[in-house]
Design a protein around this motif. Sequence first.
Motif, PDB file in Angstrom:
ATOM      1  N   GLY A   1       3.074   1.897  -1.916  1.00  0.00           N
ATOM      2  CA  GLY A   1       3.448   2.353  -3.363  1.00  0.00           C
ATOM      3  C   GLY A   1       4.935   2.336  -3.628  1.00  0.00           C
TER       4      GLY A   1
ATOM      5  N   HIS B   1       9.581   4.077  -6.630  1.00  0.00           N
ATOM      6  CA  HIS B   1       8.095   4.572  -6.373  1.00  0.00           C
ATOM      7  C   HIS B   1       7.357   4.130  -7.669  1.00  0.00           C
ATOM      8  CE1 HIS B   1       8.897   6.776  -2.724  1.00  0.00           C
ATOM      9  NE2 HIS B   1      10.303   7.023  -3.167  1.00  0.00           N
TER      10      HIS B   1
ATOM     11  N   SER C   1      -1.809  -2.573  -9.994  1.00  0.00           N
ATOM     12  CA  SER C   1      -2.476  -1.984  -8.791  1.00  0.00           C
ATOM     13  C   SER C   1      -4.033  -1.475  -9.341  1.00  0.00           C
ATOM     14  CB  SER C   1      -1.996  -0.597  -8.641  1.00  0.00           C
ATOM     15  OG  SER C   1      -2.163   0.354  -9.382  1.00  0.00           O
TER      16      SER C   1
ATOM     17  N   GLN D   1       0.883  -1.290   0.103  1.00  0.00           N
ATOM     18  CA  GLN D   1      -0.041  -0.280   0.033  1.00  0.00           C
ATOM     19  C   GLN D   1       0.823   1.222   0.067  1.00  0.00           C
ATOM     20  OE1 GLN D   1      -2.979  -0.429   3.260  1.00  0.00           O
ATOM     21  NE2 GLN D   1      -4.527  -0.671   1.715  1.00  0.00           N
TER      22      GLN D   1
ATOM     23  N   VAL E   1      -0.705   4.352  -8.896  1.00  0.00           N
ATOM     24  CA  VAL E   1      -0.811   3.381  -7.891  1.00  0.00           C
ATOM     25  C   VAL E   1      -2.513   3.818  -7.254  1.00  0.00           C
ATOM     26  CG1 VAL E   1      -0.690   2.316  -5.650  1.00  0.00           C
ATOM     27  CG2 VAL E   1       1.278   2.778  -7.076  1.00  0.00           C
TER      28      VAL E   1
ATOM     29  N   ILE F   1      -0.416  -1.644  -4.499  1.00  0.00           N
ATOM     30  CA  ILE F   1       0.142  -2.555  -5.694  1.00  0.00           C
ATOM     31  C   ILE F   1      -0.344  -4.046  -5.303  1.00  0.00           C
ATOM     32  CG2 ILE F   1       2.409  -3.342  -6.535  1.00  0.00           C
ATOM     33  CD1 ILE F   1       3.649  -0.566  -5.653  1.00  0.00           C
TER      34      ILE F   1
END
Length: 475
Positions: free
Chosen positions: A147, A170, A194, A145, A174, A178
Amino acid sequence: WENTCLSQAPLCKRYKRCNRCDRCTLDEMGNQEFHSADDREEPVHGLIRGVALTNDTEPEFLNAVAQQSGADASHAGVSVTETLLRRRLGKELRGRGHLSMMDRVSLATAVKMPERAIGAVSAQDQALFCGLHSVDGDRFVTAGQEGEIRVHTVVGGGILPEYRPFVTMHARDVGWAIVDVAFTPDASALAYSSWSSAVYLVRLPDGASDVDQWQARHEQCVMTAQAGDRICFFSLAFSPDGSSLLGGSSESSLHIFDRERGRLASCLRAHREDVNAVTFVDDTPSLVLTGSDDGLIKLWDRRVIGAESGECVGTLSGHQHGITHLSSRGDGRFVVSNSKDQSAKVWDLRRMGAATDAPIEPRMRFDYRHAGMRPRRPSQRATQREHDQSLLTLTGHVVMRTLIRARFSPAATTGQRFVYSGSADGCLHIWDTIDGTLVRRVHAHEDLVRDVSWHPHDMHVCTTSWDGSVGLVQR
């Protein structure tokens, strides 16, 4: 009775065991000793010691697992000490002057299985969704989460494996988290997805010397037929030759991206509900498996499907709820699935039915994202329902709240004898596919374990959890 035991099977003098009943032995002088007729038991049919083969299990699958993992009757009589001593003395082992693959696997599993959670490989502030080793085991990737995608190099050879940070990037576009990451077969690049229509490919540096000059370049793989579609790719998989990328989406579709041409090759409406899992059957790029929330597993042959239409080759049914993950054994025959019906199943692709004959099992009426459910009691032989085409049903774990994964254990260290899975109870679960028993349940996290990855050449498992950490379960 002079040359055979009661089950009429020849004795193996090297390993001092009958090939079937495992009760006749050799005395210290090498003479045959037979069990008496008063102690006679029904012989075990097949090569798997101590397991009676039933209609619920496939003899060929069990034989293959037993022989590959060193659990067949001829090898079962050899102790670890004896095997190592014979190697030390330079005596022949299985026709060779060194340990064969079967010898090494049998020793590895006989000494100890992964059973201790010994700490965290890495940790983040938010939930982690993915944790995966590369094919060669030299790299390990995590994502979730936050990212961020973090790649580690794996250094073994010591008491504990070492996971060293390699590169961090990074992710782009997103949405929420992901949800999947996949390495190319040579680990030179990875793809991620994602809650976004975008799937990106990132090339990785070759080694530590290239990291300083490396910059992450996110190459978008256009996996949708129409631009601007807002979908999620729940599962990604590269073909064994790295030329194609599969995606299973919330549009109930199978997407195939041609890397060599840089374009979408096929986009098929494969199921009636979300496609949560995709994988290749073997080391060829032709045969593809999909698993869906409709509870069905379908086999597709890329040689006979078009860009937007095509029929599946066959269907496997037996789950009562959606499929969360698929993992192929890589031999073109066997596959394991994990499901929201709180079970994992082992399948033989040769048992599948025609696409038009696929029955839909009654669905379990609950929302697995929220509703609580107690795990089923671990059992080798779950009740065989009509239309259930699976070979083996494995229970005892909890599949709730997210698409929890299950896989076959590695060939190099276990002969793919075991199936292992994450669980919403924070544990790693390991089953023996020879008899279906739950052999390990290791509490590793305070939140659910979504992904699990057994190192290809070492006896340890990485567990990826929603508590934000990657745990290490060691023997």
